[in-house]
Scaffold this motif. Structure first.
Motif, PDB file in Angstrom:
ATOM      1  N   GLU A   1       0.772  -1.199   0.042  1.00 41.47           N
ATOM      2  CA  GLU A   1       0.064   0.047  -0.106  1.00 41.47           C
ATOM      3  C   GLU A   1       0.816   1.282   0.137  1.00 41.47           C
ATOM      4  O   GLU A   1       0.660   2.184  -0.696  1.00 41.47           O
TER       5      GLU A   1
ATOM      6  N   ARG B   1       2.396   1.742  -3.542  1.00 42.06           N
ATOM      7  CA  ARG B   1       1.433   2.282  -4.479  1.00 42.06           C
ATOM      8  C   ARG B   1       1.352   3.800  -4.350  1.00 42.06           C
ATOM      9  O   ARG B   1       1.149   4.579  -5.211  1.00 42.06           O
ATOM     10  N   GLU B   2       1.161   4.146  -2.999  1.00 42.73           N
ATOM     11  CA  GLU B   2       0.986   5.485  -2.567  1.00 42.73           C
ATOM     12  C   GLU B   2       2.045   6.262  -2.968  1.00 42.73           C
ATOM     13  O   GLU B   2       1.837   7.635  -3.713  1.00 42.73           O
ATOM     14  N   ARG B   3       3.284   5.984  -2.793  1.00 43.21           N
ATOM     15  CA  ARG B   3       4.385   6.769  -3.081  1.00 43.21           C
ATOM     16  C   ARG B   3       4.787   6.888  -4.592  1.00 43.21           C
ATOM     17  O   ARG B   3       4.991   7.934  -5.250  1.00 43.21           O
TER      18      ARG B   3
ATOM     19  N   ALA C   1       2.116   9.310  -6.147  1.00 49.02           N
ATOM     20  CA  ALA C   1       2.496  10.579  -5.733  1.00 49.02           C
ATOM     21  C   ALA C   1       3.663  11.240  -6.719  1.00 49.02           C
ATOM     22  O   ALA C   1       3.666  12.387  -6.814  1.00 49.02           O
TER      23      ALA C   1
END
Length: 647
Positions: free
Chosen positions: A119, A122-124, A127
């Motif tokens: 998770e 994917r977030e980084r 971004a």
């Protein structure tokens, strides 16, 4: 301050045939943290070789390389991978993106080997791509992106783990002027944020945008100019992410499986051909052993129904030498009475049979008429379905009564009426039906046991068979553990009564044991044939994996450049082989069960058991592990610089 990078008398020599090629000759160089350096030189000057050594992608032939004060010259491959993962980010001229992965998945790769949770990865990644103007291209494959967009994906990947040192090899070489300016602006922004940026280029205009220009020619540094002062703060750049998880033994297994499935989908037809060998092998194991078990259980159940504690006594015609052509009487009813007197004998049932025509009304059938005694149902483990069986009074009075099998009852009385009390004609002699036997089924040889008529032995010998002898005597023992001793006693008794050995005894327990052994050998044989299919399938897996390693050499180099250790690559390709084998195993199990089900529809005895299914799947899994290891080991032993240079 200690330089971030310090090279001391670095040499790198390659061998082309028997001729040594000196790519780097006594190169010494210091680069401070937070610097923006351009290394410029023409093709063949050694600048790319210098970049691979700076990025820990290759080792120098001699000299000392200090990275943040540590001598990396003697680092193990895993230690070098850890430095690449923690400190470096690579931006390549040809982008070096994994073609089967989306933009987001390409950016995530370094964090996989840093142990960052899915998770958070994917977030980084999202971004970073959003920051570089690719927020609407997260799920696009590289071939769906322009050159400039692919290079920005490459930059995002370089920043994924922090990218303290950004190594950019001809980052604008494959781009148009506008895209090149955008990439250069991005690199300048990264430098402003504290990253140490090193550009490898042959373009003077690109080099002039750096703060420091190092010129290399024929493997030697010939100029080192500083165009702008080094920032005073000497920032070291962002800390590497996932450092606390970098000691993970292997990357997330789920990610390995996911990457394997993606690679297999990319070559779907080849994957299907690879699966075919495993599917055939596993389905053969499941289907063959199920049919073999079914046949074995069917025969054994019929033997058990006959009774495994039985001895069948018959005349041994091979020992007769009657030259007059006449019939020789061997067994007689009194032999059964004598046998019954022996210890451990429960029943001794004499029988005489003949194939005769039986009629009821206007219907007739040809069947086996068997003269027997009242102990027949107990000795044969065959119950009466309706009515009653023959009794002692029927024997002594020569009564014309009969008990018929279910097949005869269905044939002579098909209209649903009861056969009990009806009369049948055997040799034009009326016999009253007093019972109908329960359905017995066919023998192992396919003979219908229900196609029979049972009459008193005395009546049959007198009125039907015209004989005083019997064709067989069925002996049931009380203790089947002593059945062999009882067999010897019966043989000795008959030899003494007949003054010669004119009988033979069949031991049903021995037949059961012999059949079990034979069927087990047959199952091993069938399993061996199926195992050969699995081996062939395994060889197919190995061949395909070797081809896959060859085709994906550059991808392996990319993964190593982003921090993958040898064991990560080994795990990746072993998991890929296991995924192929496991998938083939599951399909093979389903196919094998389907084949068994179809066989059952055609009356073939089939017995499914978890053992063969587990064995088949385990064998497929082991096949993938064994045959996938060699290609995986070859992949893990590739040098990053060599892998990246492959076409």
């Amino acid at each position: 301050m200690t330089p971030l990078i310090s090279l001391k008398s670095i040499r790198k020599t390659f061998t082309s045939g028997e001729v040594p090629v000196h790519a780097l000759k006594d190169v010494s160089l210091d680069i401070e943290a937070g610097d923006f350096v351009a290394i410029i030189g023409q093709s063949g000057s050694g600048k790319s070789t210098l970049m691979t050594i700076l990025g820990c992608l290759d080792r120098p032939t001699s000299g000392q390389y200090l990275l943040d004060g540590e001598d990396v010259s003697d680092f193990s491959p895993d230690e070098l991978a850890e430095r690449r993962r923690r400190m470096f980010g690579f931006v390549f001229q040809s982008y070096n993106l994994v073609p089967t992965a989306s933009a987001e998945e390409n950016v995530e790769i370094p964090a996989i080997y840093a142990g960052l949770p899915a998770e958070a990865r994917r977030e980084r990644a999202g971004a970073l791509l959003e920051r570089l103007g690719l927020g609407d291209r997260l799920d696009h494959l590289p071939n769906q992106l322009s050159g400039g967009q692919q290079q920005r994906v490459s930059i995002a990947r370089a920043l994924m783990n922090g990218g303290q040192i950004i190594l950019a090899d001809e980052p604008t070489g494959a781009l148009d002027s506008r895209s090149g300016r955008d990439v250069l602006a991005t690199l300048r922004q990264m430098h402003a944020e504290g990253h140490t940026v090193i550009i490898i280029t042959h373009a003077p205009e690109l080099a002039e945008s750096a703060d420091r220009v190092i010129e290399i020619r024929d493997g030697q540094i010939v100029a080192d100019r500083r165009l702008r002062p080094l920032p005073r703060a000497n920032p070291k750049g962002p800390e590497a992410i996932g450092a606390e998880a970098a000691s993970a033994v292997v990357a997330d297994v789920f990610e390995a499986v996911r990457m394997s499935m993606r690679a297999l989908r990319a070559n779907l037809f080849r994957t299907v051909l690879t699966l075919l060998g495993i599917v055939i092998g596993v389905s053969s194991v499941v289907a063959m052993l199920a049919i073999g078990n079914g046949a074995q259980q069917s025969v054994l159940s019929r033997i058990a129904a006959m009774g495994s504690d039985l001895l069948i006594v018959r005349p041994n015609m091979a020992n007769f030498r009657g030259g007059d052509g006449g019939s020789i009487v061997s067994l007689v009813p009194s032999d059964a009475d004598a046998i019954l007197e022996l210890p451990n004998v429960a029943f001794a049932v004499p029988e005489m049979s003949s194939t005769l025509t039986v009629r009821a009304g206007n219907r007739d059938t040809q069947t086996t008429v068997n003269g027997t005694v009242p102990q027949f149902p107990a000795a044969k483990s065959w119950e009466v379905g309706a009515g009653s069986f023959l009794n002692t009074e029927d024997m002594t009075s020569y009564a014309p009564v009969a008990v018929i099998g279910q097949t005869v009852a269905d044939t002579l009385f098909p209209d649903g009426g009861t056969a009990l009390g009806q009369y049948i004609l055997i040799k034009n002699i009326p016999f009253q039906v007093i019972g109908v036997m329960a359905k017995k089924g066919a023998t192992a040889g396919g003979q219908d046991q229900d196609d029979t008529v049972l009459v008193p032995l005395s009546t049959g010998n007198l009125r039907l068979f015209g004989a005083r002898n019997v064709r067989s005597i069925t002996v049931q023992v009380k203790d089947d553990s002593a059945i062999n001793v009882t067999q010897d006693q019966i043989q000795a008794l008959l030899d003494d009564r007949h003054k010669r050995q004119d009988t033979q005894i069949t031991n049903m327990a021995a037949i059961r044991e012999t059949f079990t052994e034979t069927s087990n050998v047959l199952k091993i044989f069938l399993g061996s044939i199926a195992a050969i299919s699995l081996v062939v399938g395994g060889i197919g897996v190995m061949n395909i994996m070797l081809v896959s390693v060859t085709e994906r050499t550059r991808e392996i180099g990319i993964r190593m450049a982003t921090g993958a250790r040898a064991r990560d690559i080994l795990t990746q390709f072993i998991v890929e082989a296991l995924v192929v084998s496991a998938l083939g195993g599951l399909i093979g199990i389903a196919l094998g069960l389907s084949i068994g089900g179809v066989a059952q529809l055609f009356g073939v005895p089939v017995s499914f058991a978890p053992g063969p299914v587990i064995l088949a799947f385990g064998s497929a899994f082991l096949t993938g592990l064994v045959f996938g290891y060699l290609p995986a080991r070859n992949a893990s032993r590739l040098q990053p610089a060599v892998a990246l240079a492959s076409v």
